[in-house]
Structure formats: structure tokens, C-alpha cells
Design an enzyme around this catalytic site. Structure first.
Site, PDB file in Angstrom:
ATOM      1  N   HIS A  45      -5.826   4.591  -4.964  1.00  7.85           N
ATOM      2  CA  HIS A  45      -5.552   6.025  -5.131  1.00  7.85           C
ATOM      3  C   HIS A  45      -6.363   6.658  -6.259  1.00  7.85           C
ATOM      4  O   HIS A  45      -6.034   7.752  -6.708  1.00  7.85           O
ATOM      5  CB  HIS A  45      -4.058   6.244  -5.409  1.00  7.85           C
ATOM      6  CG  HIS A  45      -3.174   5.937  -4.244  1.00  7.85           C
ATOM      7  ND1 HIS A  45      -3.231   6.622  -3.053  1.00  7.85           N
ATOM      8  CD2 HIS A  45      -2.219   4.988  -4.084  1.00  7.85           C
ATOM      9  CE1 HIS A  45      -2.328   6.132  -2.211  1.00  7.85           C
ATOM     10  NE2 HIS A  45      -1.708   5.143  -2.804  1.00  7.85           N
ATOM     11  N   ARG A  70      -6.883  -3.296  -7.930  1.00  6.02           N
ATOM     12  CA  ARG A  70      -6.367  -3.029  -6.580  1.00  6.02           C
ATOM     13  C   ARG A  70      -7.475  -2.407  -5.728  1.00  6.02           C
ATOM     14  O   ARG A  70      -7.907  -1.289  -6.007  1.00  6.02           O
ATOM     15  CB  ARG A  70      -5.160  -2.114  -6.618  1.00  6.02           C
ATOM     16  CG  ARG A  70      -4.607  -1.843  -5.228  1.00  6.02           C
ATOM     17  CD  ARG A  70      -3.244  -1.225  -5.225  1.00  6.02           C
ATOM     18  NE  ARG A  70      -3.213   0.158  -5.651  1.00  6.02           N
ATOM     19  CZ  ARG A  70      -2.149   0.935  -5.526  1.00  6.02           C
ATOM     20  NH1 ARG A  70      -1.026   0.447  -5.008  1.00  6.02           N
ATOM     21  NH2 ARG A  70      -2.172   2.190  -5.955  1.00  6.02           N
ATOM     22  N   ASP A  84     -17.258 -10.986  -6.844  1.00  5.66           N
ATOM     23  CA  ASP A  84     -18.609 -11.209  -7.364  1.00  5.66           C
ATOM     24  C   ASP A  84     -18.901 -10.383  -8.612  1.00  5.66           C
ATOM     25  O   ASP A  84     -19.726 -10.780  -9.437  1.00  5.66           O
ATOM     26  CB  ASP A  84     -19.660 -10.915  -6.286  1.00  5.66           C
ATOM     27  CG  ASP A  84     -19.744 -12.019  -5.227  1.00  5.66           C
ATOM     28  OD1 ASP A  84     -20.399 -11.797  -4.193  1.00  5.66           O
ATOM     29  OD2 ASP A  84     -19.140 -13.095  -5.443  1.00  5.66           O
ATOM     30  N   GLU A 148       5.433  -3.183   0.903  1.00  6.48           N
ATOM     31  CA  GLU A 148       5.751  -1.764   0.684  1.00  6.48           C
ATOM     32  C   GLU A 148       5.998  -0.991   1.978  1.00  6.48           C
ATOM     33  O   GLU A 148       5.634   0.171   2.108  1.00  6.48           O
ATOM     34  CB  GLU A 148       4.650  -1.086  -0.122  1.00  6.48           C
ATOM     35  CG  GLU A 148       3.233  -1.324   0.328  1.00  6.48           C
ATOM     36  CD  GLU A 148       2.223  -0.738  -0.652  1.00  6.48           C
ATOM     37  OE1 GLU A 148       2.608   0.059  -1.519  1.00  6.48           O
ATOM     38  OE2 GLU A 148       1.029  -1.062  -0.536  1.00  6.48           O
ATOM     39  N   ASP A 174       5.648   3.749  -1.591  1.00  4.26           N
ATOM     40  CA  ASP A 174       5.376   3.579  -0.155  1.00  4.26           C
ATOM     41  C   ASP A 174       6.572   2.963   0.552  1.00  4.26           C
ATOM     42  O   ASP A 174       6.885   3.306   1.697  1.00  4.26           O
ATOM     43  CB  ASP A 174       4.121   2.729   0.055  1.00  4.26           C
ATOM     44  CG  ASP A 174       2.845   3.528  -0.161  1.00  4.26           C
ATOM     45  OD1 ASP A 174       2.021   3.131  -1.001  1.00  4.26           O
ATOM     46  OD2 ASP A 174       2.691   4.580   0.506  1.00  4.26           O
TER      47      ASP A 174
HETATM   48  O1  LIG Z   1       3.879   2.339  -3.342  1.00  2.00           O
HETATM   49  C1  LIG Z   1       3.789   2.330  -4.590  1.00  2.00           C
HETATM   50  O2  LIG Z   1       4.632   2.806  -5.383  1.00  2.00           O
HETATM   51  C2  LIG Z   1       2.568   1.727  -5.168  1.00  2.00           C
HETATM   52  O3  LIG Z   1       1.935   0.892  -4.543  1.00  2.00           O
HETATM   53  C3  LIG Z   1       2.084   2.306  -6.445  1.00  2.00           C
HETATM   54  C4  LIG Z   1       1.460   3.642  -6.128  1.00  2.00           C
HETATM   55  O4  LIG Z   1       0.411   3.480  -5.188  1.00  2.00           O
HETATM   56  C5  LIG Z   1       0.914   4.238  -7.410  1.00  2.00           C
HETATM   57  O5  LIG Z   1      -0.366   4.744  -7.181  1.00  2.00           O
HETATM   58  C6  LIG Z   1       1.806   5.333  -7.934  1.00  2.00           C
HETATM   59  O6  LIG Z   1       2.086   6.276  -6.950  1.00  2.00           O
END
Ligand SMILES: O=C(O)C(=O)C[C@H](O)[C@@H](O)CO
Length: 257
Positions: A45, A70, A84, A148, A174
Site C-alpha cells: 500500500h 511486504r 536478491d 486476512e 482486510d
Molecule cells: O489488513 C491489514 O490490516 C493489513 O494487512 C495491514 C494494512 O494493509 C495496513 O496497510 C494498514 O491499513
């Protein structure tokens, strides 16, 4: 040796982390001096790419904070590139099935057990200076998958027990959305699901982590025995502190002289 993997596997305490989305080596270096046990560089994100991530790895290499990266997904080509450039701990989002978990496990393993493309003259191989890199590289990797979604919840035991998965991480935002509570990770159904994942991870002998910017939730998950918890996000901290400072001056101006 992977310091993050050793720390979260040691048990007995929760490693406190910070989420970094500003995608900048100056910010990463500065934050790595603030005492967090680990820090997540977000490529899902946040506008991170190979160059920005490598610069942040270089900027934080001398500090004590363990870096976790991530990627936007579990694409094996991207995982190869991340390894790498020297990423040693990976957090893979949206892993819903044991098949997906197995695929990412194989992506970070050299043949014959895995499919990772072979190279050692890389930053990850310390430019060819690691004498037995092909034999030891996997031991120095910590592979964490995110649970998630409702689907992932249904597959939690199969995912956490997949060979090659070193730890699991719950994505509460999520997961909340998948359970019908978008934007509300504190809903009882979501919290119960989060704690179920933790219980199943520990039953399988795997560490479990989470991100929550709600300090009460963080305290609860720490108390529940989560092994690694991210408790804040650099974008939120920066904006929050800046706007609070501005507000204080606004109050000053409004004060009767
Ligand atoms: O679903 C979640 O919570 C995460 O995986 C963390 C978020 O992606 C993070 O960017 C905060 O919204």
C-alpha cells in the site's frame, strides 16, 4: 542468521514494530533509531519499488531494528528480486490457501526443493562473499504469510502447517472487510477471528503477528501472547503530530491577550 526470525521464535515476549509507508531511506534510517524491535517497509500500500527498498535496507543496515518487507503479492519473480537486493524477512499479503502458502515457500527456496532463480553475485549474497550461500540462504530468510480473509480463516490450520512457512500475520483491516465489517477491526467477530488465528498458529508451533494502531487492541494482543505486534504507522504519526502542533498554535492565537 535472521535476527527477526530468531526474535519472534524465541517466545516469552512480544517484539514491538512500526509500519513504514513513507518509502524513503532518510525516514527509514531515522525511524531505525527509535528503538523498535522491527519495522515493516510496505510495498503493498506504499510507493516502494526495488530501488527505494534497497536504499532503505542500506540506510538501516547498521541499526538494531530488524527490517521486514511486504511485497504487493506473492509473485515468485518479485520475491526473487526482493531476496536478491537483500530482503531477508518477507511478509506476503493475501495468502488464502495452503497451495498459495506452498507456492511462496517454494519461491524463496533454491532448487531442487524450490524455484528461486539462482544468483549469488547480488546484495542478497553479499556480492558473492558468502561462501556457502546456496546452502544457507533459506535459513537466513523469514517467510511470513498474511491471513486476512474468510477463506484464509477456513484454511488456517493447513496454511500455518505448510512446510516453509516460518510465521503468520493477521491483517485485521482486510480480515474485517472480508467478514463484513470494513473499517472496523475491533468488532467482536473480527477480534475473535484474530485470536483464533493466533491460537492455531501457536498450536502449530509458529509465531504470530499483527498490526494495530489502536493501543488498547495492541495491549490485548500482547497480553494474548502475539509474538510480534506493529503498534503504529509513520504516515499517521507524522500527520498526527503535525496537525496537533498546528492546532496548538491556533488555540494560542485565539487566546485573549
Ligand atoms: O489488513 C491489514 O490490516 C493489513 O494487512 C495491514 C494494512 O494493509 C495496513 O496497510 C494498514 O491499513
Amino acid at each position: 542468521m535472521n535476527g527477526f526470525k530468531a526474535a519472534i521464535s524465541a517466545g516469552g515476549t512480544t517484539r514491538i514494530g512500526l509500519w513504514s509507508c513513507l518509502a524513503d531511506p532518510v525516514v527509514a534510517e531515522l525511524l531505525s533509531t527509535t528503538g523498535f524491535d522491527w519495522m515493516l517497509l510496505d510495498g503493498e500500500h506504499a510507493p516502494n519499488d526495488l530501488r527505494t527498498l534497497m536504499a532503505q535496507l542500506q540506510a538501516t543496515a547498521a541499526g538494531p531494528t530488524q527490517i521486514v518487507v511486504r511485497p504487493p503479492d506473492g509473485d515468485p519473480v518479485r520475491l526473487k528480486q526482493f531476496l536478491d537486493i537483500g530482503v531477508q524477512s518477507l511478509l506476503i499479503p493475501m495468502v488464502d490457501s495452503p497451495e498459495q502458502a506452498d507456492a511462496v515457500a517454494r519461491a524463496v527456496q533454491f532448487p531442487p526443493a524450490g524455484i528461486r532463480g539462482v544468483a549469488s553475485q547480488t546484495r542478497g549474497g553479499r556480492w558473492g562473499t558468502v561462501p556457502d550461500y546456496f546452502a544457507t540462504a533459506r535459513d537466513d530468510i523469514c517467510l511470513v504469510v498474511q491471513i486476512e480473509s474468510r477463506t484464509a480463516l477456513g484454511n488456517v490450520d493447513a496454511i500455518v502447517s505448510t512446510e516453509g512457512i516460518d510465521a503468520v500475520f493477521v491483517g485485521p483491516m482486510d480480515l474485517a472487510a472480508s467478514l463484513g465489517h470494513i473499517g472496523r477491526p475491533g468488532e467482536p467477530e473480527v477480534v475473535a477471528a484474530v485470536e483464533h488465528v493466533a491460537e492455531r498458529a501457536h498450536a502449530a508451533g509458529k509465531p504470530v503477528g499483527i498490526l494495530t494502531v489502536d493501543e488498547k487492541q495492541a495491549a490485548r494482543y500482547i497480553e494474548r501472547g502475539f509474538d510480534f505486534v506493529a503498534v503504529g504507522m509513520d504516515t499517521m504519526l507524522l500527520r498526527g503530530c503535525a496537525s496537533e502542533l498546528r492546532a496548538r498554535f491556533a488555540l494560542e492565537k485565539g487566546r485573549d491577550r
